[in-house]
Design an enzyme around this catalytic site. Sequence first.
Site, short mmCIF file in Angstrom:
data_model
loop_
_atom_site.label_atom_id
_atom_site.label_comp_id
_atom_site.label_asym_id
_atom_site.label_seq_id
_atom_site.Cartn_x
_atom_site.Cartn_y
_atom_site.Cartn_z
N GLN A 11 0.81 -1.22 0.00
CA GLN A 11 0.00 0.00 0.00
C GLN A 11 0.85 1.28 0.00
O GLN A 11 0.51 2.25 -0.68
CB GLN A 11 -1.01 0.00 1.14
CG GLN A 11 -0.48 -0.15 2.53
CD GLN A 11 -1.62 -0.23 3.55
OE1 GLN A 11 -2.78 -0.02 3.25
NE2 GLN A 11 -1.27 -0.52 4.79
N ASP A 103 5.67 0.99 15.45
CA ASP A 103 5.44 1.19 16.88
C ASP A 103 5.60 -0.12 17.66
O ASP A 103 5.79 -0.11 18.87
CB ASP A 103 4.03 1.76 17.13
CG ASP A 103 2.92 0.89 16.57
OD1 ASP A 103 3.10 0.29 15.49
OD2 ASP A 103 1.85 0.81 17.19
N TYR A 125 7.54 -10.22 15.64
CA TYR A 125 7.47 -9.21 14.59
C TYR A 125 8.20 -7.94 15.03
O TYR A 125 9.01 -7.39 14.29
CB TYR A 125 6.00 -8.90 14.26
CG TYR A 125 5.83 -7.66 13.42
CD1 TYR A 125 6.19 -7.65 12.07
CD2 TYR A 125 5.30 -6.49 13.96
CE1 TYR A 125 6.05 -6.49 11.30
CE2 TYR A 125 5.16 -5.34 13.20
CZ TYR A 125 5.53 -5.35 11.86
OH TYR A 125 5.39 -4.21 11.12
#
Length: 281
Positions: A11, A103, A125
């Site tokens: 995206q 974040d 992750y």
Amino acid sequence: MKILITGANGQLGQEFQKKFNQLKISYIPTDYQQLDITNIEQIRKLVQKEKDITHIINCAAYNNVDKAEVEWEKAYTINGLAIRNLAIVSNEINAELIHYSTDYVFSGTKKEYTIYDEPSPINKYGESKALGEKEVKQAQRYYLIRVSWVFGMGNINFAKKVISWSKDKEELSITTDEKSAPTYTVDLVEATLELIKHKVYGLYHITNTPCTRYEWAEYILKQIGWRGRLNQAKRSDFNLPAIRPESSVLNNFGYNQVTGKSMPDWKDATKRFLKEMGYNL
């Protein structure tokens, strides 16, 4: 400028292509089918063929938070080791490197995080992205940009999921104990180009303003005229493999000081996105 985009079909990569077409900036769009960034020789071969590349914008990433708990080696390779490759090659061709982090490199135990705070990830992750942050520093000229809850026209994201769920459900449950900041790809591309223009390298946080998942979903559903019932939920209700940070708001301190600009409010960004989606608001 001549820009190599990796992860060009994602995206953010799609948004950069739109912008570069508007500005008539020369770019080379690559996705994993054309360029495996985990293979440094492939990157070297491409940059030797496409001469005079001035910038590498890395939009490629392993983003499956839950799968990363099991596929951590794959996540570490794409989000970590591949960034080392890009940093090395950017030095070899004297190009600027732009890389995006998350974040999720933070634990979520503080209300918000600044560029001063040290990463403290609580899932694989987050660990993989923290590894990428270490590796990008091998580049002589880099912008390391942390973002959160990225949404835009290309591919799937939380905003699009909420809209999709609303089409065949009369009741939805969304978490109230996850707080961060949506980041609209249109605003992120503009902000990135602003940084490139100023040539002040280093670490930045770039997001729209903060809200909870519930507040964001509630706003989207209200704007599109959904008449169902929205329930408040907790992260623990969903029993997901990976732990999520409770509050991982990124403070944009640094970006504003360098550029003199502020990122738009999350409601404003969401409204523009919905209009882009075709909703008549």
